[in-house]
Design a protein around this motif. Structure first.
Motif, mmCIF file in Angstrom:
data_model
loop_
_atom_site.group_PDB
_atom_site.id
_atom_site.type_symbol
_atom_site.label_atom_id
_atom_site.label_comp_id
_atom_site.label_asym_id
_atom_site.label_seq_id
_atom_site.Cartn_x
_atom_site.Cartn_y
_atom_site.Cartn_z
ATOM 1 N N GLN A 200 20.720 59.235 24.990
ATOM 2 C CA GLN A 200 21.597 60.227 24.404
ATOM 3 C C GLN A 200 20.882 61.559 24.244
ATOM 4 N N THR A 202 21.622 65.359 22.246
ATOM 5 C CA THR A 202 22.452 66.079 21.294
ATOM 6 C C THR A 202 21.852 67.455 21.039
ATOM 7 N N ASP A 206 26.646 68.353 18.324
ATOM 8 C CA ASP A 206 27.406 68.113 19.552
ATOM 9 C C ASP A 206 26.660 67.130 20.449
ATOM 10 N N TYR A 207 27.416 66.288 21.107
ATOM 11 C CA TYR A 207 26.862 65.379 22.116
ATOM 12 C C TYR A 207 26.871 66.089 23.464
ATOM 13 N N GLN A 223 34.539 65.934 21.692
ATOM 14 C CA GLN A 223 33.489 65.372 20.848
ATOM 15 C C GLN A 223 34.073 64.289 19.941
ATOM 16 N N ARG A 229 29.974 61.870 14.870
ATOM 17 C CA ARG A 229 29.643 63.296 14.764
ATOM 18 C C ARG A 229 28.695 63.543 13.593
ATOM 19 N N ALA A 232 25.118 62.610 14.528
ATOM 20 C CA ALA A 232 24.459 63.613 15.367
ATOM 21 C C ALA A 232 23.978 64.789 14.520
#
Length: 452
Positions: A200, A202, A206-207, A223, A229, A232
């Protein structure tokens, strides 16, 4: 005589003209001689230049022929040398192959490992953090493929180090700077990117999505909400320990999470029947609140009234006590009838509108079943028109069928429980009234027997 004079005068007049003509002809002849002499001189000079040019061209041709012969001889020498060098090269290669022996298999394994590592690294999220390793692996693969140069020990060792770094990166949370392409297409300057293992990426909350073909980091257009969220954001702010929502599939689970419909979207999938079930649920909630408040208020009044029976109040128990006070001088049978009449008047208000809850609890599942049947009809119509090739065409009907069933049961089950609870409370209050009425009648009958 006259004619003679005229002729003499004419001759005198023409004599100058004849002299002038003789002079012009001489001049022309002289000029012609000079012109022929000049042309002869010019022709002679031209002939000399031509001969000189011919001699130069002949010398040039001879020189070029000599150079051609020299180049041909040089070409033959080079061809002979090339053939000799090729034979020598083949001999050296044969000697090299013989000298390498089993090492060629080792070099083949190194080349294969480098090729596999390069393919894996290109798809890995660590490629944006270590982009220089791709050029190194490409050079190593090319060098191993040629077979005429041995790899350096440093290169083999770096290959091992790159593999080791990739393995260690799978258990690390790292931060680095890298440009990010936002959802609107703009490219931010170097932003702080957080990498979680090999899975992952980030930035802020935000991804990100890594595009291997373009070697770019792109902010996901959609998102996830909620805990994903928030995790993250907590990771970016280093609020450790962090319960991070990790996607080991490198984006597939996030796409599924984003594409999952929310609560309101689920309600919209129920259609008109779903909205009708919601309306029944709202009515059930309002009736439940109203009945709960009324019964709670009556319960408090009953409690206060039982503590002070001598002063009847404006409540069902107080009105029964007032009836007893007004009719206590009558005989027990008449008093029983009067108290029973008052009791019949006071019991129904306690059960008021509870039947609505019972009706909603019975109708809501039936409406859910109606939505299920309607959704299946829509599904079969889609199958009839488009076949079963694309499941998305049937998703609308199936969603309506399932959602309405869930909504009907979700309304019916709590409504049935609330109806049971409120009905039990109302019956408890009714039992209090019946007990008090029976006690009053018993007291009156005991008094009548004592008087007799």
């Amino acid at each position: 005589m006259t004619r003679v004079l005229v002729c003499v005068l004419a001759a005198l007049l023409m004599a100058p003209a004849l002299a002038a003509d003789r002079l012009s002809i001489d001049t022309l002849l002289e000029q012609a001689r000079q012109g022929r002499a000049g042309e002869a001189e010019e022709n002679r000079e031209r002939l000399e230049r031509f001969r000189a040019e011919r001699d130069r061209q002949a010398a040039r041709v001879a020189e070029l022929r000599a150079r051609r012969d020299a180049l041909e001889r040089r070409s033959e020498e080079l061809e002979q040398r090339f053939e000799a060098n090729r034979d020598a090269l083949e001999t050296r290669r044969a000697e090299l192959r013989e000298a390498l022996g089993g090492m060629r298999e080792v070099f083949g394994v190194i080349q294969q490992v480098a090729a596999d590592a390069r393919a894996d690294f290109r798809d890995s999220v660590t490629q944006v953090q270590y982009p220089e390793r791709d050029a190194f692996l490409a050079g190593l693969i090319q060098r191993m493929g040629n077979g005429d140069r041995l790899p350096d020990l440093d290169q083999v060792e770096r290959l091992w180090l790159e593999l080791d770094r990739e393995m260690r990166a799978g258990g690390q949370v790292a931060r680095f700077k890298h440009p990010i392409v936002e959802a609107d297409g703009d490219t931010d300057s170097d932003e702080t990117v957080t990498r979680v293992g090999l899975f992952q990426l980030t930035a802020d909350d935000d991804y990100l999505e890594y595009l291997p073909a373009e070697n770019r980091l792109v902010e996901r257009a959609a998102q996830p909400d909620g805990a994903a969220r928030a995790s993250a954001e907590a990771l970016d702010e280093e609020r450790f320990p962090v319960a991070f929502a990790l996607d080991p599939t490198r984006g597939e689970l996030l796409d599924m999470l984003v594409s999952m419909p929310g609560f309101l979207e689920r309600l919209r999938q129920g259609g008109l029947i779903g909205y009708a079930i919601l309306l029944l649920g709202a009515v059930a909630v309002l009736v439940t609140l109203e009945r709960a408040l009324v019964l709670a208020r009556q319960r408090r009044r009953f409690t206060r009234q039982m503590k002070d029976p001598a002063h009847p109040g404006d409540n069902p128990l107080g009105r029964i006590l007032a009836c007893y006070a007004d009719q206590r001088h009558r005989d027990p049978e008449t008093l029983e009838l009067k108290i029973g009449e008052a009791l019949i008047k006071e019991l129904p208000p306690l059960q008021k509108r509870l039947v609505w809850l019972k009706m909603i609890a019975m109708v809501a599942p039936l409406m859910g079943l109606l939505g299920t049947v309607t959704g299946m009809i829509v599904t079969f119509q889609s199958i009839t028109l488009f076949g079963t090739g694309d499941p998305k065409l049937m998703a609308g009907g199936i969603s309506q069928a399932l959602v309405t069933t869930v909504m009907g049961l979700s309304v019916a089950i709590p409504t049935l429980l609330l109806h049971t609870l409120l009905h039990a409370r109302a019956r408890a209050l009714g039992q209090v009234l019946e007990e008090q009425a029976a006690g009053m009648v018993a007291e009156q009958m005991a008094g009548a027997r004592a008087a007799a």
